[in-house]
Design an enzyme around this catalytic site. Structure first.
Site, short mmCIF file in Angstrom:
data_model
loop_
_atom_site.label_atom_id
_atom_site.label_comp_id
_atom_site.label_asym_id
_atom_site.label_seq_id
_atom_site.Cartn_x
_atom_site.Cartn_y
_atom_site.Cartn_z
N GLY A 1 69.38 21.77 43.51
CA GLY A 1 70.68 21.44 42.83
C GLY A 1 70.46 21.00 41.46
O GLY A 1 69.29 20.46 41.14
N VAL A 2 71.59 21.01 40.55
CA VAL A 2 71.41 20.55 39.25
C VAL A 2 72.66 19.95 39.06
O VAL A 2 73.79 20.66 39.34
CB VAL A 2 71.18 22.00 38.18
CG1 VAL A 2 71.00 21.23 36.81
CG2 VAL A 2 69.86 22.46 38.73
N GLY B 1 74.93 16.55 36.57
CA GLY B 1 75.13 16.03 35.42
C GLY B 1 73.67 14.77 35.19
O GLY B 1 73.29 14.51 34.14
N PHE B 2 73.69 14.40 36.40
CA PHE B 2 72.47 13.37 36.42
C PHE B 2 70.94 13.96 36.25
O PHE B 2 70.16 13.56 35.62
CB PHE B 2 72.59 12.55 37.82
CG PHE B 2 71.43 11.75 37.80
CD1 PHE B 2 70.43 12.10 38.65
CD2 PHE B 2 71.35 10.40 37.76
CE1 PHE B 2 69.06 11.25 38.95
CE2 PHE B 2 70.55 9.38 37.96
CZ PHE B 2 69.63 9.66 38.62
N GLY B 3 70.72 14.92 36.68
CA GLY B 3 69.48 15.88 36.52
C GLY B 3 69.33 16.68 37.79
O GLY B 3 70.17 17.20 38.25
N VAL C 1 67.70 18.31 41.42
CA VAL C 1 67.51 17.70 42.86
C VAL C 1 66.52 18.89 43.34
O VAL C 1 66.72 19.93 43.13
CB VAL C 1 68.52 17.98 43.69
CG1 VAL C 1 68.52 17.20 45.06
CG2 VAL C 1 69.95 16.99 43.01
N LYS D 1 66.02 13.50 43.66
CA LYS D 1 66.90 13.65 42.77
C LYS D 1 66.05 12.99 41.49
O LYS D 1 65.93 11.66 41.39
CB LYS D 1 68.17 12.98 42.97
CG LYS D 1 69.26 13.13 41.89
CD LYS D 1 70.60 12.69 42.66
CE LYS D 1 71.56 12.37 41.82
NZ LYS D 1 73.11 11.86 42.66
N ASP E 1 84.44 10.96 42.98
CA ASP E 1 84.30 12.35 42.67
C ASP E 1 84.03 12.93 43.91
O ASP E 1 82.94 13.79 44.25
CB ASP E 1 82.62 12.50 42.00
CG ASP E 1 82.49 13.61 41.21
OD1 ASP E 1 83.40 14.56 40.97
OD2 ASP E 1 81.29 13.95 40.59
#
Ligand code: NAG
Ligand code: NAG
Ligand code: NAG
Ligand code: NAG
Ligand code: NAG
Ligand code: NAG
Ligand code: NAG
Ligand code: NAG
Ligand code: NAG
Ligand code: NAG
Ligand code: NAG
Length: 843
Positions: free
Chosen positions: A509-510, A512-514, A516, A530, A626
């Site tokens: 996964g990608v 906003g935070f970075g 995964v 993450k 969210d």
């Protein structure tokens, strides 16, 4: 020490506190600990504690005239009663306070027979600097032979004075005094008020008096067996009907404290025993177990109920109701969904008055209609009087009116009144305190604050900057942390090994935070790793939020944080691995098989449970901010868990009704009201969840810009069809003909309510949960009628199924609905059961 590391250490202080106390079995050791045998000539030992003569104490100051009476009568109820200090006029003890915060003040009185004074008729009035504790009490018209009082006062200055006020030309006296520090965690600032329903704030500025403290179904627990020196008595004499309750118990060593219950909250002896529903010789097990407590109706009470399932064999088997007076305190309380285990303590705080127009407060537990087996449990109960607006715990006179003649008394009113204490302030204080401790520690001997787990800091520092060998020992201690469910600090090397040096092929996964990554730990555990983008300031804030939130929250339907790594200014979070990934990938855009309607309902119910817990289960309301289908993850059994707390905000505190904040979240899911007014409430999550429900039904994205204008936004599009009652026209074609119309109708109505324009019109997450469970019931009932067995849509283990049959006559009979024709039957039974579900108070 970098800012981040500093912050994490602060979090350690906050969240790892209980663990250390528990693990090292270091009995809590209070900073201020005055145990005084008034008027005694020698130490008095009571249950292992030494009470020291007041004449031999140098750490407090004594003001006023006094003399001593003592008796050689050894038949007094306790040795502390063999002597007393008698005051001919107003006198006071002044204690030096080394640590501000709550303190126990325990007072012992016994009217020793004395030839010069008649202590039985001496009025006793005791006030502190700010509170009236006892007002004109005499033994003359009191049934007991002695009086023991326990108060908890928040001391906000460096000294505490206890004033004994003589009145009516009589003397006054006291036999024993305790002034002992209490850990801050014991009493919150806020609790749930039951009538009117809402939060009750400002407890930290009130004085408290213990009125009842019970160990349900268990023995008397004396100060010797409680690190905070409390006494817990058996509950039997307060039972309304003796035979309605049955005591159960386990070995206290089996009790496992979770992070969110500090061992100081109550000793394991309390959690190890309980009252459950007895066999009351009734054919239908549907009654309440009720306890009745005489109370002063002029006061409001803090009620803490302690639970621990020492009785069930399975999780989610015990679902029950808890009432205080006639008010429902915990409706359909599924204990194990909060504890995630058996023999795990849990407690809940309430504020209540006496029962309307009476001088009794009652507490009842009773079975819930959705439970598999009707039963209920209560392990401990505390009923604590809250001081009134006159700052008194006895009568309505204020300190000023009782104690006018002491001009030297500093007015501390300003400090006491108007407490507006946010969590951030508390954290800040702790942080400052911690910094002081660390800097002092590096200079002085390692003698630390007895409440704070200093050795732990040692470990975490070793881990992050130690040599290879000390890293090894650090890791060992971290593993023991993980086993206590507290999160583990990973070495950067361990993360590199787990993710094959952040191999791109392991990216799952990608955001906003970075990115995964999927990882495998040394012991074979699959994890999701993450890795934050170190340059993002926003990321840093979210990283903190997430550790802070997740370390406080444990729930079956929330993704668990396993640990983190902050070495080399990395921001890495390690989560449990969710084998089936985000819900969205099972709805559209992939080749994965379609989910059945029942699976979809069960997933929505799981997510709703997770959100409901965030909103109501923790000490403070937490707003996710969210909610979307990519933040609902599925494990190998398709159990839904809510993830990604990066944007979470603690909900409104004190008298606010909302949190003002810059708009964040994902388009397509944003609450229009939040967008307009920038005011965040938990109803914003409800709106987003409504979008999720529509997405689940229609298997299309929340926003799809390639579609014609009116179809772009699923919330608008689906609402127009729902209003026409034709939601089936736009639902996932795969579901066509496979959904019970009644279930679809309920589901559509629920989503519609969630998507209401104004937050006030939207249901709470709890109501949404009920409605979805009901939609599932409707689906199961109809599929039971058509297909005898359907293995593909097996019930997800762990999500409790309500054994209720909406179309069953018995249900309509319970509600007095007598439906005659078959066509009417469905609607009548539906609304009857529905009203029962959303309004459990009605039962
Ligand atoms: C009395 O108790 C205190 C505190 O436990 C202790 O320090 C002191 O030595 C005791 N005195 C006597 C005479 O036992
Ligand atoms: C000792 O106290 C008991 C009751 O507390 C009383 O009945 C008895 O007379 C007392 N004995 C003496 C010698 O004072
Ligand atoms: C106690 O009683 C005396 C005399 O009856 C009265 O003057 C005083 O105000 C009372 N104190 C309190 C705290 O009610
Ligand atoms: C004392 O006890 C008697 C009998 O148990 C009871 O009737 C009376 O109300 C009690 N008095 C007080 C002041 O509690
Ligand atoms: C004060 O003293 C009088 C007479 O001694 C007595 O009747 C009255 O009850 C006392 N008041 C209090 C509050 O003790
Ligand atoms: C005690 O009062 C102070 C200041 O009013 C407040 O900051 C603190 O949180 C309170 N402590 C407790 C344990 O309630
Ligand atoms: C209390 O503690 C004593 C000694 O530590 C122990 O023998 C006893 O079993 C305990 N009893 C209870 C009820 O906790
Ligand atoms: C009910 O409880 C009381 C108080 O513990 C006890 O004295 C009494 O014997 C009990 N009665 C029955 C029928 O168990
Ligand atoms: C249990 O007590 C509550 C509150 O008084 C009441 O509403 C409910 O009907 C009772 N339940 C049963 C089964 O008696
Ligand atoms: C409650 O307050 C009222 C008015 O102040 C008073 O008349 C009454 O006696 C009080 N009740 C109790 C039980 O103290
Ligand atoms: C208690 O009753 C008073 C007066 O009826 C009311 O103002 C107050 O809000 C109530 N408090 C609680 C906690 O119910």
């Amino acid at each position: 020490m970098g800012l981040l590391k500093w912050w994490i250490h602060v979090l350690f202080v906050v969240s790892f506190f209980g663990f250390v106390v528990h693990e090292s079995c270091a009995a809590f050791s209070p900073v201020d600990n005055y145990l005084i045998a008034c008027g005694s000539a020698k130490n008095v030992s009571i249950q292992g504690r030494d009470f020291v003569p007041d004449s031999k104490q140098s750490s407090f100051v004594f003001k006023g005239d006094h003399n001593v009476v003592s008796s050689s009568n050894s038949s007094v109820p306790s040795p502390i009663f063999q002597s007393a200090r008698v005051f001919p006029s107003t006198a006071s003890y002044e204690f030096q306070i080394n640590q501000k915060g709550r303190h126990w003040i325990r007072l012992y009185f016994y009217p020793i027979a004395d030839s010069t004074h008649n202590l039985r008729s001496a009025p006793i009035t005791v006030v502190t600097d700010n509170f009236v504790l006892l007002s004109n009490f005499t033994f003359k018209n009191y049934n007991g032979s002695y009086l023991f009082k326990e108060y908890a006062i928040n001391v906000t200055s460096d000294s505490l004075s206890l004033n004994f006020i003589a009145s009516n030309n009589s003397v006054t006296f006291v036999n024993g005094i305790e002034v002992v520090s209490i850990p801050d965690e014991l009493f919150p600032d806020q609790a749930q008020d039951l009538a009117p329903v809402g939060p009750f704030s400002g407890l930290s500025g009130r004085a408290l008096e213990t009125v009842y403290r019970l160990n349900m179904g268990g023995p008397l627990i004396t100060p010797q067996n409680d690190t905070l020196g409390r006494t817990w008595e058996n509950d039997e004499k307060y039972l309304h009907v003796n035979s309605s309750a049955k005591a159960v118990s386990v070995n206290p060593a089996n009790i496992r404290y979770p992070t969110f219950v500090k061992p100081e909250i109550a000793p394991n002896w309390v959690y190890a025993t309980a009252e459950t529903m007895g066999d009351a010789n009734v054919p239908v097990v549907n009654f309440n177990v009720t306890w009745v407590f005489p109370v002063d109706p002029n006061f409001t009470y803090f009620v803490r109920a302690h639970f621990c399932d020492v009785f069930s064999k399975l999780l989610n088997a015990l679902v029950f109701n808890v009432y205080i007076n006639a008010d429902i305190a915990l409706p359909s309380f599924d204990l194990s969904s909060f504890t995630n285990g058996l023999s795990v303590p849990y407690y809940k705080d309430f504020v209540s008055n006496s029962s309307a127009g009476s001088s009794y407060l009652t507490v009842s537990i009773g079975p819930d209609a959705v439970a598999d087996t009707p039963n209920a449990i209560l392990n401990g109960l505390e009923i604590i009087k809250i001081s009134n607006d006159a700052r008194s715990l006895d009568g309505s006179s204020s300190v000023e009116s009782v104690l006018p003649e002491m001009p030297s008394r500093k007015s501390k009113l300003g400090i006491i009144i108007g407490l507006v204490v946010g969590f951030s302030v508390a954290v800040l204080l702790l942080a400052l305190f911690y910094c002081c401790m660390v800097s002092r520690r590096s200079k002085d001997s390692p003698q630390g604050h007895p409440w704070l787990p200093l050795p732990l800091y040692g470990n975490s520092q070793t881990i992050t900057k130690g040599s290879m060998t000390s890293q090894k020992s650090g890791t060992a201690s971290c593993i023991s942390l993980a086993s206590a469910n507290l999160g583990r600090i990973f070495l950067f090397q361990e993360i590199m090994d787990a993710t094959k040096k952040f191999d791109e092929s392991l990216v799952i996964g990608v955001g906003g935070f970075g990115r995964v990554y999927k990882g495998v730990l040394e012991d074979g555990t699959n994890v999701a790793v993450k890795r934050g983008n170190p340059r993002s300031e926003q990321g840093l804030a979210e990283f903190r939020t997430e550790i802070e939130m997740l370390s406080k929250l444990r729930h079956r339907h929330l993704v668990s944080l396993i640990g983190y790594c902050d070495e080399r200014s990395e921001m890495i979070l390690v989560y449990e691995y969710m084998a089936n990934g985000p819900l969205r990938s099972h709805l559209y855009g992939t080749q994965l098989p379609s989910l059945s309607w029942k699976q979809r309902l069960e997933i929505c119910i799981g997510a709703a449970r997770g959100l409901h817990y965030l909103h109501t289960g923790a000490a403070q309301t937490i707003i996710h901010r969210d909610v979307k289908t990519t933040n609902i993850l599925l494990d190998e059994n398709f159990v839904a868990k809510v993830a990604d707390f990066g944007l979470s905000k603690a909900g409104p505190a004190l008298d606010q009704t909302h949190v003002s904040t810059a708009v964040k979240g994902s388009f397509g899911y944003l609450d229009p009201e939040y967008f307009r007014r920038q005011q965040l409430t938990e109803k914003s999550d409800v709106y987003s969840f409504g979008v999720v429900l529509m997405e689940v039904l229609c298997s299309r994205p929340a926003l799809n810009p390639v579609l014609p204008r009116e179809q772009v936004n699923i919330a608008e599009w689906a609402m127009t069809w729902q209003k026409k009652g034709m939601l089936d026209q736009i639902m996932d074609p795969y579901l066509a003909g496979k959904v019970s119309p009644a279930s679809l109708k309920k589901f559509g109505e629920t989503a519609e309510k969630c998507l209401a324009e104004y937050g006030v019109d939207r249901p709470s997450m709890g109501d949404v949960l009920w409605n979805l469970e009901y939609a599932l019931q409707l689906e199961e009932t109809s599929s039971a009628l058509t297909e005898p067995e359907d293995n593909s849509t097996n019930h997800i283990p762990g999500i409790p199924m309500a054994p209720m049959q909406p179309f069953d006559n018995s249900v309509s009979m319970i509600d007095g609905v007598n439906s005659s024709t078959d066509d009417d039957a469905e609607d009548a039974a539906t609304s009857a059961v529905f009203s029962q579900l959303v309004n459990p108070r009605g039962r």
